[in-house]
Design a protein around this motif. Structure first.
Motif, short mmCIF file in Angstrom:
data_model
loop_
_atom_site.label_atom_id
_atom_site.label_comp_id
_atom_site.label_asym_id
_atom_site.label_seq_id
_atom_site.Cartn_x
_atom_site.Cartn_y
_atom_site.Cartn_z
N ILE A 145 0.83 -1.21 0.00
CA ILE A 145 0.00 0.00 0.00
C ILE A 145 0.86 1.26 0.00
O ILE A 145 0.67 2.17 -0.81
CB ILE A 145 -0.95 -0.02 1.21
CG1 ILE A 145 -2.03 -1.09 1.01
CG2 ILE A 145 -1.59 1.35 1.43
CD1 ILE A 145 -2.85 -1.39 2.25
N VAL A 146 1.83 1.32 0.92
CA VAL A 146 2.66 2.53 1.04
C VAL A 146 3.46 2.77 -0.24
O VAL A 146 3.65 3.92 -0.66
CB VAL A 146 3.59 2.42 2.26
CG1 VAL A 146 4.58 3.58 2.29
CG2 VAL A 146 2.77 2.39 3.55
N LYS A 147 3.93 1.72 -0.87
CA LYS A 147 4.79 1.87 -2.04
C LYS A 147 4.03 2.14 -3.34
O LYS A 147 4.64 2.56 -4.33
CB LYS A 147 5.66 0.63 -2.22
CG LYS A 147 6.73 0.49 -1.13
CD LYS A 147 7.63 -0.71 -1.38
CE LYS A 147 8.74 -0.79 -0.35
NZ LYS A 147 9.66 -1.93 -0.59
N ASN A 148 2.70 1.94 -3.34
CA ASN A 148 2.00 1.99 -4.62
C ASN A 148 0.78 2.89 -4.69
O ASN A 148 0.18 3.01 -5.77
CB ASN A 148 1.58 0.57 -5.02
CG ASN A 148 2.76 -0.31 -5.37
OD1 ASN A 148 3.36 -0.18 -6.42
ND2 ASN A 148 3.10 -1.21 -4.45
N LEU A 151 9.91 7.47 5.13
CA LEU A 151 9.40 8.18 6.30
C LEU A 151 8.03 7.65 6.70
O LEU A 151 7.71 7.55 7.89
CB LEU A 151 9.33 9.68 6.03
CG LEU A 151 9.02 10.56 7.25
CD1 LEU A 151 9.99 10.31 8.40
CD2 LEU A 151 9.03 12.04 6.86
N VAL A 152 7.21 7.28 5.73
CA VAL A 152 5.91 6.70 6.04
C VAL A 152 6.06 5.25 6.51
O VAL A 152 5.42 4.82 7.48
CB VAL A 152 4.97 6.77 4.82
CG1 VAL A 152 3.66 6.03 5.10
CG2 VAL A 152 4.68 8.23 4.46
N LEU A 153 6.94 4.49 5.87
CA LEU A 153 7.12 3.09 6.25
C LEU A 153 7.65 2.93 7.67
O LEU A 153 7.40 1.90 8.31
CB LEU A 153 8.08 2.40 5.27
CG LEU A 153 7.50 1.93 3.94
CD1 LEU A 153 8.60 1.37 3.06
CD2 LEU A 153 6.41 0.88 4.16
N HIS A 154 8.35 3.94 8.20
CA HIS A 154 8.92 3.77 9.54
C HIS A 154 7.84 3.64 10.61
O HIS A 154 8.09 3.11 11.69
CB HIS A 154 9.88 4.93 9.86
CG HIS A 154 9.31 5.98 10.77
ND1 HIS A 154 8.55 7.04 10.30
CD2 HIS A 154 9.40 6.15 12.11
CE1 HIS A 154 8.21 7.81 11.32
NE2 HIS A 154 8.70 7.29 12.43
N TYR A 155 6.61 4.07 10.30
CA TYR A 155 5.51 3.91 11.26
C TYR A 155 5.13 2.44 11.44
O TYR A 155 4.41 2.10 12.39
CB TYR A 155 4.29 4.72 10.82
CG TYR A 155 4.44 6.19 11.11
CD1 TYR A 155 4.09 6.71 12.35
CD2 TYR A 155 4.98 7.05 10.16
CE1 TYR A 155 4.26 8.05 12.63
CE2 TYR A 155 5.16 8.39 10.44
CZ TYR A 155 4.80 8.89 11.68
OH TYR A 155 4.99 10.22 11.96
#
Length: 275
Positions: free
Chosen positions: A142-145, A246-250
């Motif tokens: 989701i985050v990557k696409n 930065l979003v994936l670190h959550y």
């Protein structure tokens, strides 16, 4: 010491020269409900739709938000989140659905710092999520696409610089992981240095009031262009690695908010859009 490590260290140093920032006037949030109702294919059966408007002028980015009356409350803080928000841009973007939320706590006393919600466009045709995919892999897909928003709502007054420093520390942690796993090339590392410096410069040295949302909007990838990460009322950076990581670190390990990660994993467990 690598170029990106030096950049991160400089961004965290109080001795660094601060950039002059012209603070953008914050527009108040509307509490009125949306006049129209849209049928959303949502994990949470969202009915109300807010509006998150994005425009760019003279290098600044403005995001306004009209929130719907259909909300979910974080039980740990009583802070409410709309079930869906809409991003208004030149290219039409479907409503982003609330995938999960949770509280961020610090110290052994469990002091509540902020509530955080994660939104995503789950209707994006580029998402390929079979039901049997591991939920953590679903988050990465989701985050990557697709388009995403991370909304942070402080439980008490804080400062933009405090959040900025936390973002820089997060990127430093992601850098260590990427170099250890061999997923960050030297070229990517060099390209990330300038966006990280800009990330530091867009945050003013001013307070962020209690219950005032800070939105991070991660735009869906566009072929041939670096990925954009927009900070509400502040500005934007453009870099694939910095914006995505930065979003994936959550969601790395327990993340800054274990309840957020658990909420997202639980809601994605049975989600699929692909045979």
């Amino acid at each position: 010491m690598s170029l990106l490590f030096r950049t991160l260290a400089a961004a965290r140093s109080n001795a660094c020269q601060r950039s002059t920032i012209q603070t953008v006037a914050r527009r108040p949030f509307s509490t009125s409900a949306s006049s129209s109702t849209r049928g959303l294919r949502s994990l949470l059966c969202a009915v109300g739709v807010g509006a998150l408007a994005v425009s760019v002028s003279l290098g600044r980015v403005y995001l306004d938000s009209e929130q719907s009356s259909d909300r979910i409350t974080d039980p740990a803080t009583s802070i409410e989140f709309p079930k869906a928000i809409s991003v208004q841009a030149k290219t039409k973007i479907p409503p982003l659905q609330l995938v999960g939320l949770g509280v961020r706590t610090v110290s052994f006393l469990g002091i509540k710092v902020y509530s955080v919600g994660f939104y995503a466009d789950l209707s994006n045709v580029n998402l390929k999520i079979p039901k049997d995919m591991d939920p953590e892999d679903k988050i990465r897909e989701i985050v990557k696409n697709t388009d995403c928003v991370v909304r942070i709502v402080p439980t008490r007054s804080t400062s933009y610089t405090h959040l900025r420093d936390a973002f820089i520390r997060a990127l430093q942690g992601r850098l260590v992981i990427a170099k250890k796993e061999g997923t960050l090339s030297e070229e990517q590392e060099q390209a990330a240095a300038s966006p990280i410096r800009k990330l530091k410069s867009i945050f003013p040295n001013s307070p962020l009031a209690k219950h005032t949302p800070l939105d991070m909007y991660l735009a869906a990838p566009v072929p041939g262009r670096p990925r954009a990460l927009v900070f509400r009322d502040l500005g934007a950076i453009e870099n694939d690695w910095v914006s995505t990581e930065l979003v994936l670190h959550y969601f790395e390990g327990d993340g800054p908010s274990p309840p957020l990660k658990k909420s997202v994993l639980d809601n994605l467990k049975d989600f699929s859009n692909y045979p």
